[in-house]
Scaffold this motif. Structure first.
Motif, PDB file in Angstrom:
ATOM      1  N   ALA A  43      20.605  14.287  -9.664  1.00  7.15           N
ATOM      2  CA  ALA A  43      21.437  13.971 -10.820  1.00  7.15           C
ATOM      3  C   ALA A  43      21.475  15.140 -11.808  1.00  7.15           C
ATOM      4  O   ALA A  43      20.596  16.009 -11.790  1.00  7.15           O
ATOM      5  N   PRO A  44      22.485  15.165 -12.693  1.00  6.24           N
ATOM      6  CA  PRO A  44      22.538  16.216 -13.712  1.00  6.24           C
ATOM      7  C   PRO A  44      21.265  16.250 -14.553  1.00  6.24           C
ATOM      8  O   PRO A  44      20.792  15.215 -15.027  1.00  6.24           O
ATOM      9  N   GLY A  45      20.703  17.451 -14.704  1.00  7.31           N
ATOM     10  CA  GLY A  45      19.511  17.618 -15.518  1.00  7.31           C
ATOM     11  C   GLY A  45      18.198  17.357 -14.813  1.00  7.31           C
ATOM     12  O   GLY A  45      17.133  17.422 -15.438  1.00  7.31           O
ATOM     13  N   ALA A  46      18.227  17.080 -13.514  1.00  7.94           N
ATOM     14  CA  ALA A  46      16.989  16.746 -12.789  1.00  7.94           C
ATOM     15  C   ALA A  46      16.098  17.959 -12.547  1.00  7.94           C
ATOM     16  O   ALA A  46      14.904  17.803 -12.296  1.00  7.94           O
ATOM     17  N   GLY A  47      16.665  19.159 -12.589  1.00 13.42           N
ATOM     18  CA  GLY A  47      15.864  20.363 -12.371  1.00 13.42           C
ATOM     19  C   GLY A  47      16.217  21.125 -11.119  1.00 13.42           C
ATOM     20  O   GLY A  47      15.415  21.928 -10.632  1.00 13.42           O
ATOM     21  N   LYS A  48      17.421  20.916 -10.602  1.00 14.80           N
ATOM     22  CA  LYS A  48      17.846  21.604  -9.371  1.00 14.80           C
ATOM     23  C   LYS A  48      17.865  23.116  -9.548  1.00 14.80           C
ATOM     24  O   LYS A  48      17.305  23.852  -8.730  1.00 14.80           O
ATOM     25  N   GLU A 176      17.721  12.862 -19.267  1.00 19.63           N
ATOM     26  CA  GLU A 176      18.805  12.803 -20.248  1.00 19.63           C
ATOM     27  C   GLU A 176      18.456  13.577 -21.511  1.00 19.63           C
ATOM     28  O   GLU A 176      19.343  14.203 -22.124  1.00 19.63           O
ATOM     29  N   ALA A 177      17.189  13.581 -21.902  1.00 14.22           N
ATOM     30  CA  ALA A 177      16.772  14.401 -23.044  1.00 14.22           C
ATOM     31  C   ALA A 177      16.998  15.877 -22.747  1.00 14.22           C
ATOM     32  O   ALA A 177      17.450  16.646 -23.604  1.00 14.22           O
ATOM     33  N   ARG A 178      16.699  16.274 -21.527  1.00 16.43           N
ATOM     34  CA  ARG A 178      16.913  17.663 -21.113  1.00 16.43           C
ATOM     35  C   ARG A 178      18.404  18.006 -21.140  1.00 16.43           C
ATOM     36  O   ARG A 178      18.793  19.109 -21.571  1.00 16.43           O
ATOM     37  N   LEU A 179      19.251  17.055 -20.711  1.00 19.21           N
ATOM     38  CA  LEU A 179      20.695  17.294 -20.722  1.00 19.21           C
ATOM     39  C   LEU A 179      21.217  17.479 -22.147  1.00 19.21           C
ATOM     40  O   LEU A 179      22.039  18.362 -22.402  1.00 19.21           O
ATOM     41  N   ILE A 180      20.748  16.629 -23.063  1.00 15.63           N
ATOM     42  CA  ILE A 180      21.182  16.768 -24.462  1.00 15.63           C
ATOM     43  C   ILE A 180      20.805  18.137 -24.996  1.00 15.63           C
ATOM     44  O   ILE A 180      21.627  18.829 -25.630  1.00 15.63           O
ATOM     45  N   GLN A 181      19.590  18.568 -24.738  1.00 12.50           N
ATOM     46  CA  GLN A 181      19.144  19.885 -25.196  1.00 12.50           C
ATOM     47  C   GLN A 181      19.998  20.991 -24.577  1.00 12.50           C
ATOM     48  O   GLN A 181      20.339  21.971 -25.240  1.00 12.50           O
ATOM     49  N   ARG A 182      20.333  20.829 -23.294  1.00  9.64           N
ATOM     50  CA  ARG A 182      21.160  21.844 -22.627  1.00  9.64           C
ATOM     51  C   ARG A 182      22.533  21.939 -23.287  1.00  9.64           C
ATOM     52  O   ARG A 182      23.024  23.046 -23.559  1.00  9.64           O
ATOM     53  N   HIS A 183      23.158  20.789 -23.556  1.00 13.35           N
ATOM     54  CA  HIS A 183      24.493  20.814 -24.162  1.00 13.35           C
ATOM     55  C   HIS A 183      24.456  21.447 -25.554  1.00 13.35           C
ATOM     56  O   HIS A 183      25.353  22.227 -25.911  1.00 13.35           O
ATOM     57  N   PRO A 190      24.957  18.034 -31.824  1.00 14.18           N
ATOM     58  CA  PRO A 190      24.040  17.051 -31.247  1.00 14.18           C
ATOM     59  C   PRO A 190      24.662  15.698 -30.932  1.00 14.18           C
ATOM     60  O   PRO A 190      24.337  15.077 -29.920  1.00 14.18           O
ATOM     61  N   THR A 191      25.582  15.215 -31.783  1.00 13.94           N
ATOM     62  CA  THR A 191      26.198  13.915 -31.532  1.00 13.94           C
ATOM     63  C   THR A 191      27.049  13.945 -30.274  1.00 13.94           C
ATOM     64  O   THR A 191      26.961  13.043 -29.420  1.00 13.94           O
ATOM     65  N   ARG A 192      27.871  14.975 -30.144  1.00  5.21           N
ATOM     66  CA  ARG A 192      28.711  15.075 -28.956  1.00  5.21           C
ATOM     67  C   ARG A 192      27.852  15.319 -27.710  1.00  5.21           C
ATOM     68  O   ARG A 192      28.161  14.810 -26.625  1.00  5.21           O
ATOM     69  N   ALA A 193      26.793  16.083 -27.856  1.00  7.52           N
ATOM     70  CA  ALA A 193      25.902  16.340 -26.727  1.00  7.52           C
ATOM     71  C   ALA A 193      25.275  15.042 -26.233  1.00  7.52           C
ATOM     72  O   ALA A 193      25.182  14.802 -25.017  1.00  7.52           O
ATOM     73  N   ARG A 194      24.858  14.195 -27.164  1.00  9.22           N
ATOM     74  CA  ARG A 194      24.264  12.910 -26.785  1.00  9.22           C
ATOM     75  C   ARG A 194      25.304  12.014 -26.110  1.00  9.22           C
ATOM     76  O   ARG A 194      25.031  11.373 -25.093  1.00  9.22           O
ATOM     77  N   ASP A 195      26.503  11.960 -26.689  1.00 10.09           N
ATOM     78  CA  ASP A 195      27.567  11.132 -26.116  1.00 10.09           C
ATOM     79  C   ASP A 195      27.895  11.584 -24.690  1.00 10.09           C
ATOM     80  O   ASP A 195      28.136  10.753 -23.805  1.00 10.09           O
ATOM     81  N   ARG A 196      27.895  12.881 -24.475  1.00 10.20           N
ATOM     82  CA  ARG A 196      28.206  13.410 -23.149  1.00 10.20           C
ATOM     83  C   ARG A 196      27.090  13.066 -22.152  1.00 10.20           C
ATOM     84  O   ARG A 196      27.364  12.640 -21.032  1.00 10.20           O
TER      85      ARG A 196
END
Length: 223
Positions: A43-48, A176-183, A190-196
């Protein structure tokens, strides 16, 4: 990245792998005496990409080339025209046939041929063509992406070119926390990153998670 566990696959249900274990297994794939392609999915953000980079850095460029699936993102212009820009990252926003063709070409690469693969710039959010030269002398190609195990479209042709596919897994909350940080790191507020991360990314993650049973093995990231 710290320790990793492999809850299923060749080593058995209760076995555990460290990064050195995974490096040793990748080194064995590189030592087969022929071009071998190892897929890393999840999944996105899993660490691939983290795992791919760790394997490549440890084994070195003489043994490993990394070719990401993300180089086959459709352009933002095409996605806008299709009304799909807000779903970028979904399975239908990639050139699956182009990706399958590249992997087939890499599998059958001639001794005097250099294959130039595309990459993806996260800051620009666009693919860059012919950016990654793959030499014929490199025995192991690592390719990583979300949809390597999909049964639809041209994805089975891509899977057929791969010798093994490892499913990279991480706890959903951490992922998902990692994905937010990446965005945020790549310029989103931050708001749009969380929504995404909790919207389209989560939808894509559920689709990818449903395919884990097709993997050669599962590698669990613990951080």
């Amino acid at each position: 990245m710290t320790s990793l566990t492999a809850p299923d696959g060749p080593r058995g249900a209760d076995s555990a792998d460290s990064l050195p274990d995974l490096v040793a297994d990748a080194r064995a794939l590189a030592g087969r005496g022929r071009r071998t392609i190892l897929g890393l999915t999840g999944a996105p953000g899993a660490g691939k990409s983290t795992l791919a980079a760790a394997l490549a850095d440890t084994l070195g460029p003489e043994l490993v080339a990394v070719v990401p699936m993300d180089g086959f993102h459709l352009s933002n212009e095409i996605l806008h025209a299709r009304g799909a820009r807000g779903r970028k990252g979904a399975i239908d926003t990639f050139d699956d046939a182009g990706y399958a063709a590249l992997l087939t070409r890499l599998r059958d690469q001639g001794p005097d041929e250099i294959v130039y693969a595309p990459t993806y710039d996260r800051d620009l959010e666009t693919a860059i063509g012919s950016a990654l030269p793959v030499l014929p002398t490199v025995p192991l190609v690592l390719t990583e992406g979300n949809y390597l195990l999909s049964p639809d479209g041209a994805w089975p042709l891509a899977r057929a070119a791969m010798d093994e596919v490892w499913f990279v897994d991480l706890d959903a909350t951490a992922r998902e926390a990692r994905l937010i940080q990446r965005h945020v790191r790549h310029g989103e507020d931050p708001t749009r990153a969380r929504d995404r991360a909790l919207g389209p990314d989560r939808t894509n993650a559920l689709a990818v998670e449903a395919l884990r049973g097709r993997a050669t093995r599962v590698v669990r990231m613990t951080s």
